[in-house]
Write a protein that holds these residues in place. Structure first.
Motif, mmCIF file in Angstrom:
data_model
loop_
_atom_site.group_PDB
_atom_site.id
_atom_site.type_symbol
_atom_site.label_atom_id
_atom_site.label_comp_id
_atom_site.label_asym_id
_atom_site.label_seq_id
_atom_site.Cartn_x
_atom_site.Cartn_y
_atom_site.Cartn_z
ATOM 1 N N SER A 105 0.836 -1.205 0.000
ATOM 2 C CA SER A 105 0.000 0.000 0.000
ATOM 3 C C SER A 105 0.870 1.254 0.000
ATOM 4 C CB SER A 105 -0.927 0.003 1.218
ATOM 5 O OG SER A 105 -1.778 -1.112 1.194
ATOM 6 N N THR B 2 1.166 6.447 -5.262
ATOM 7 C CA THR B 2 -0.219 6.327 -5.716
ATOM 8 C C THR B 2 -0.390 6.956 -7.091
ATOM 9 O OG1 THR B 2 -1.046 8.431 -4.848
ATOM 10 C CG2 THR B 2 -0.953 6.575 -3.327
ATOM 11 N N SER C 82 -3.014 8.589 2.334
ATOM 12 C CA SER C 82 -4.316 8.138 2.819
ATOM 13 C C SER C 82 -5.354 9.202 2.531
ATOM 14 C CB SER C 82 -4.263 7.849 4.321
ATOM 15 O OG SER C 82 -4.018 9.035 5.043
ATOM 16 N N SER D 248 -6.754 1.485 -3.390
ATOM 17 C CA SER D 248 -7.552 2.065 -2.313
ATOM 18 C C SER D 248 -8.978 2.241 -2.823
ATOM 19 C CB SER D 248 -6.971 3.408 -1.878
ATOM 20 O OG SER D 248 -7.776 4.021 -0.903
ATOM 21 N N TYR E 210 -2.012 1.682 -5.962
ATOM 22 C CA TYR E 210 -0.703 1.830 -5.327
ATOM 23 C C TYR E 210 0.384 1.323 -6.273
ATOM 24 C CZ TYR E 210 -3.014 2.779 -0.877
ATOM 25 O OH TYR E 210 -3.763 3.331 0.121
#
Length: 615
Positions: free
Chosen positions: A72, A199, A246, A594, A600
């Motif tokens: 992640s 990301t 996040s 996500s 990711y």
């Protein structure tokens, strides 16, 4: 599948004796021969680690049968690991024999164990709850920290450094003292990397690089008291800071200023081995494991797991053909969090186990049984049996059956009712499994090979159920799964080249929905080819993944083939200079996402240069 990989068995014409690390302890909780083991076992040595080119433990484990990992973010970020199609909370992890991992999540962040701390790893695939208790459903991964001693020198040591892309630098230092009765070994290391933008989202703070800093210190000693008694001590400490991307779960926006976590892990043990005579040996151990995770993100949190562990074990050679092992494990766990505490913060477990091993020439058998009594979910009994026929130098057939269980985590049992969206369920039962397995293997001067097929049934799986009337999600025992798989392991010396191949094909199906289990892949394969000259070793490796299932519609993230190349130069026995290129083709590939927000990334083409000197 990669068809080129599957041509290797047809090409295995060689005249070279394969060298393997033969002694293992994890499969039976006794010292035994890996060659004769009735369990599917992989051993990774310090030399294997050095030559692997892996940046962390999860990257290393992807080179072994049945293991996949989904990252992640960049180095140090949350990584999901699967063994035989089962996630990390169905895998028991031991550090020097002490159970490791978060009691709240039920799993261990393996990428937070620095490779610089590791001397050896043993991976046992298949159910081992009958020896280790809860969570050994997919298998056991045991990490042995550095404790080797140079018996030729009173004082010895090593120093090393690695530099690479993403402003990566690592420093390593080790020292050892050896005498006839006392040995002491210490290691420290530090790592810094600025990371990369992990990301596909390029807005706000999620477009930045995600860095990682790590510090390690470990200490080990052994003392021979007399001809019958030996004492071993180990201590391991690691601390890291991980930056990660996040989004706010409720608003869908990324976190202003970014997110990061500070993680501290400590593990230690003391062991006394007493050999009463040639037939009877006693082993007692006490140990501890502590994990602290301090996260700054949507909501700041501090979660702590403290675990105390002890065991007493006896090994009795009944006669030349039969060995009886019996023992008791005691574990006590305490958890806490910075906000509202759990409904129950402490729980204990006591387990009694027994095993009989029989060797009658070309017939081997092992049977084991364990009873666990836990304060949270009550008692549970597991067992296993394995029977082997034949000669390993020709072909050996093993049939086995075993039961196992996965314990509910503290989060699932006792998450505070003050949370408006999710509550714990103290009435949860353990997940249960049955595993049937067949292995055919052989080892000659030409080839070391094994072929395994397995079938696993899991019932009472814990799944989060949403109640539309209350708006609250609650974990319940409402799911089932079936896993069918095949593992192939081959090793050979082929026209001057060392060749190693592992291949896993499996179908992990949620039988309630008849869909593939998210996070799994149908096929994974790893091929390594190396050749050594006078002072130089060159290596190429290939990692193939058919693509991860990521949602309830069974969408996949796409297959990929990653190529690595490495060169090691040994101008002297005490010096090693290594240069490695990872992802040679600069392949963009994904193993996790996500939700539907973003994917990711994994690292593109990257390089690293290492220098190690021993004295």
């Amino acid at each position: 599948m990669i068809k080129a990989f599957h041509l290797i068995p047809l090409m295995l014409l060689a005249t070279h004796t394969l060298a393997t690390s033969d002694v293992v302890v994890t499969a039976t909780r006794t010292q035994s021969s890996k060659t004769d083991s009735l369990s599917a076992t992989t051993v990774i040595t310090a030399k294997d680690i050095q030559e692997s080119g892996a940046a962390d433990l999860t990257e290393l484990l992807k080179q072994t049968p049945g293991v996949i990992a989904s990252s992640s973010g960049s180095r140090g970020s949350n990584t999901s690991i699967f063994l035989r199609g089962m996630p990390a909370n169905k895998i028991t992890v031991l550090i020097d024999g002490v159970p490791a991992g978060s009691a709240t999540l039920g799993s261990m962040a393996l990428n937070h164990i620095p490779l610089a701390a590791i001397e050896r790893i043993e991976i046992v695939r298949g159910p081992v709850s009958s020896l280790y208790g809860a969570n050994a459903m997919a298998g056991v991964i045991q990490v042995f920290t550095n404790k080797s001693f140079n018996n030729d020198k009173t004082y010895s040591g090593s120093i090393g450094t690695t530099i690479g892309n993403y402003d990566t630098i690592e420093l390593r230092l080790g020292s050892q003292y050896h005498s006839n009765r006392i040995n002491i070994s210490g290691n420290i290391s530090g790592t810094h990397t600025a990371g990369y933008n992990s990301t596909t989202q390029r807005t706000g703070t999620n477009s930045d690089r995600d860095g990682y800093n790590e510090f390690l210190a470990s200490l080990a000693s052994s003392a021979t008291v007399n001809s019958k008694t030996k004492i071993n001590l180990t201590f391991f400490h690691t601390q890291n800071t991980v930056e990660f991307d996040s989004r706010d779960y409720y608003t869908g926006t990324d976190i202003a200023g970014g997110s990061y976590s500070e993680n501290t892990i400590q593990n230690g043990s003391g062991e006394i081995i007493f050999k009463l005579n040639d037939a009877v040996e006693f082993n007692s151990k006490i140990g501890f494991y502590s994990e602290e995770t301090d996260t700054t993100s949507t909501t700041d949190s501090l979660i702590i797991t403290d675990r105390l562990y002890g065991h007493f074990k006896s090994d009795v050679e009944i006669d030349d053909n039969n060995t009886l092992t019996s023992g008791i494990d005691i574990t006590n766990e305490d958890v806490s969090r910075s906000s509202t505490d759990y409904q129950v913060q402490e729980q204990g477990n006591i387990g009694f186990f027994s095993q009989i091993q029989s060797n009658l020439g070309q017939f081997d058998a092992i049977a084991s049984m364990r009873y666990d009594d836990n304060e949270a979910y009550g008692d549970f009994t597991t067992g296993s049996i394995a029977i082997g026929f034949g000669d390993i130098e020709q072909a050996k057939l093993t049939l086995s059956y075993g039961t196992a269980f996965r314990a509910p985590t503290v989060n699932e049992l006792y998450w505070p009712d003050s949370d408006p969206y999710y509550h714990g369920n103290p009435d949860l039962n353990p997940e249960k499994s049955q595993n049937y397995e067949l292995t055919l293997k052989g080892q000659t001067e030409l080839i070391d090979w094994s072929y395994t097929v397995f079938h696993t049934e899991i019932t009472d799986m814990i799944e989060t159920a949403y109640n539309s009337n209350t708006g609250i999600s609650l974990p319940k025992n409402i799911d089932k799964a079936e896993i069918n798989g095949m593992e192939t392991v081959l090793g050979a010396y082929l026209y001057g080249f060392d060749v190693s191949l592992t291949s896993t094909a499996l179908q992990a199906i949620d039988t309630k929905t008849d869909k593939h289990v998210n996070g799994t892949a149908d096929i994974t394969e790893y091929l390594s080819i190396s050749r050594s000259f006078a002072t130089i070793t060159v290596k190429s490796d290939f990692l193939y993944d058919s693509g991860r299932y990521v949602d309830n519609d069974n969408s996949t993230l796409g297959s990929y083939l990653i190529v690595g190349m490495e060169l090691n130069y040994h101008p002297k026995e005490s010096i090693n200079i290594g240069f490695r290129v990872n992802n040679v083709t600069d392949k963009e590939y994904f193993t996790n996402r996500s939700g539907t927000a973003f994917l990711y990334r994994n690292p593109g083409r990257n390089y690293k240069l290492s220098l190690d000197y021993s004295f």
